[in-house]
Write an enzyme that holds these catalytic residues in place. Sequence first.
Site, short mmCIF file in Angstrom:
data_model
loop_
_atom_site.label_atom_id
_atom_site.label_comp_id
_atom_site.label_asym_id
_atom_site.label_seq_id
_atom_site.Cartn_x
_atom_site.Cartn_y
_atom_site.Cartn_z
N VAL A 16 10.03 21.66 53.38
CA VAL A 16 11.05 22.44 52.67
C VAL A 16 12.08 23.01 53.65
CG1 VAL A 16 11.46 24.42 51.16
CG2 VAL A 16 9.45 22.98 50.80
N LYS A 107 4.56 30.92 46.48
CA LYS A 107 3.94 31.27 45.20
C LYS A 107 2.66 32.06 45.39
CE LYS A 107 1.70 26.75 44.85
NZ LYS A 107 2.39 26.15 46.00
N VAL A 134 7.87 28.68 41.74
CA VAL A 134 7.21 28.34 40.48
C VAL A 134 7.35 26.87 40.11
CG1 VAL A 134 7.22 28.72 37.97
CG2 VAL A 134 7.26 30.66 39.53
N ILE A 138 13.55 23.58 39.20
CA ILE A 138 13.88 24.09 37.87
C ILE A 138 14.26 25.57 37.99
CG2 ILE A 138 13.07 24.44 35.51
CD1 ILE A 138 10.98 22.28 36.01
N GLU A 192 -3.64 16.69 47.61
CA GLU A 192 -4.13 16.98 48.95
C GLU A 192 -5.50 16.34 49.17
OE1 GLU A 192 -2.38 18.57 51.16
OE2 GLU A 192 -0.76 19.34 49.89
N LYS A 207 1.44 30.45 39.49
CA LYS A 207 2.79 30.34 38.93
C LYS A 207 2.89 31.04 37.59
CE LYS A 207 3.47 25.97 41.38
NZ LYS A 207 3.52 24.50 41.27
#
Length: 434
Positions: A16, A107, A134, A138, A192, A207
């Site tokens: 990220v 989160k 979350v 979106i 994972e 979330k």
Amino acid sequence: MEKQVVKVGLMGFGTVGTGVVRIISAHQEDLQKQTGLGIEIKKVLVQDAEKARHIRSMENKLTTDPAELLEDPDIDVIVEVIGGISPAKEYILGALERGKHVVTANKDLMALHGAEILNKAQEKGCDVFYEASVAGGIPILRALVEGFSSDRITKMMGIVNGTTNYILTKMSQEGADYAEVLKEAQALGYAEADPTSDVEGFDAARKMAILATLGFRVPMKLEDVDVKGISAVSREDIAYGKQLGYEVKLLGLARRDGEAVEVSVQPTMVPKSHPLASVNGVFNAVYVHGEAVGETMFYGPGAGEMPTATAVVSDLVTVVKNMKMGVNGRGMVAPYKEKILKDDSQKLSKYFLRIVVADKRGVLAKITQMLADKNISLEQVIQQPYNNGSQAEIIMITHLSSKSDMSNVIVDMEEMEIITEVKSCYRVEGGDQQ
């Protein structure tokens, strides 16, 4: 002289973090036009400054010392994408204490300590935004805070974990077993090596706690969420659900009736006619019901480098705009309502039941009578031969009943001699109260 460039301290340079750098580098002109200020990443906190990286332009900005970000008076905003609880919590609280604004995708931290962080932000007049925590790309959190600010949200339902949605979609479309699809998801990188957080519903529960806190303005904690994962969902459950007109989804539910709230995450039979039933693969969707607006739904990619990074940079743009207007901290709303949790007698739903019984005359009548004694009536029933015809499998959809009544029914069924096994019990969406 008025500030011309906002300096950012980026904590974390993984998937990220790399996406955040790419977007800020590529969209400088657009960001300048939107905010009226330049945005520059001044320092990047990493674990290993010598590690080879795809983006070479940041090499002279890397540090392993968080003080170089937290103590630097030129850094206005901390963007935290390292994840986990500690040391992220200490870094964020430290940044707020020093008057720095915060954008995070964490989160876990916001689900467990969000109220504390938001209260500190209010105290210091700082912004804290966490849209990416979350549902990836979106923009659901901003919609709850701003778009629904004049409405009263009564219900939120969400498919908020891409891994489990991918698994259930493949099981539904291909008739595959859970274990088989899980291995495929791990090979593709969707799951994972240890998939527990995803498949047992804990990721989705975090979330939903965040959504409920924002949507209902109550301090929901992770332990307030009823959680059940998908590891026990079988292809037979999915096939029978489809026969009855439903798709199985790991569904997060947050509902408010009056001032009492409930939040849960569990495998749920969703009517094929409902928009959430057609949300497939790794995509996420959140359905929101407001008293004034009625039904709305937000849909998009729930994870990945660029969707998540887009949400992070969008939050950063909001911080910078607030700085330009001098209104940082004014839009932050910490939970202010008293938390009143429903008890199990107040949690109403329809249920899917799948049981194996002795194939004898009168068995269904006895089961129906037992259910009636527990205030539960049946909407649909299927009976199929089982175990080469020596037993029968009964699949039922109940009418609306309470969680406490259904729990009592399961206990009684497990004690009845005519019932060999209670194979499945899932919530059914579509017949419950708004």
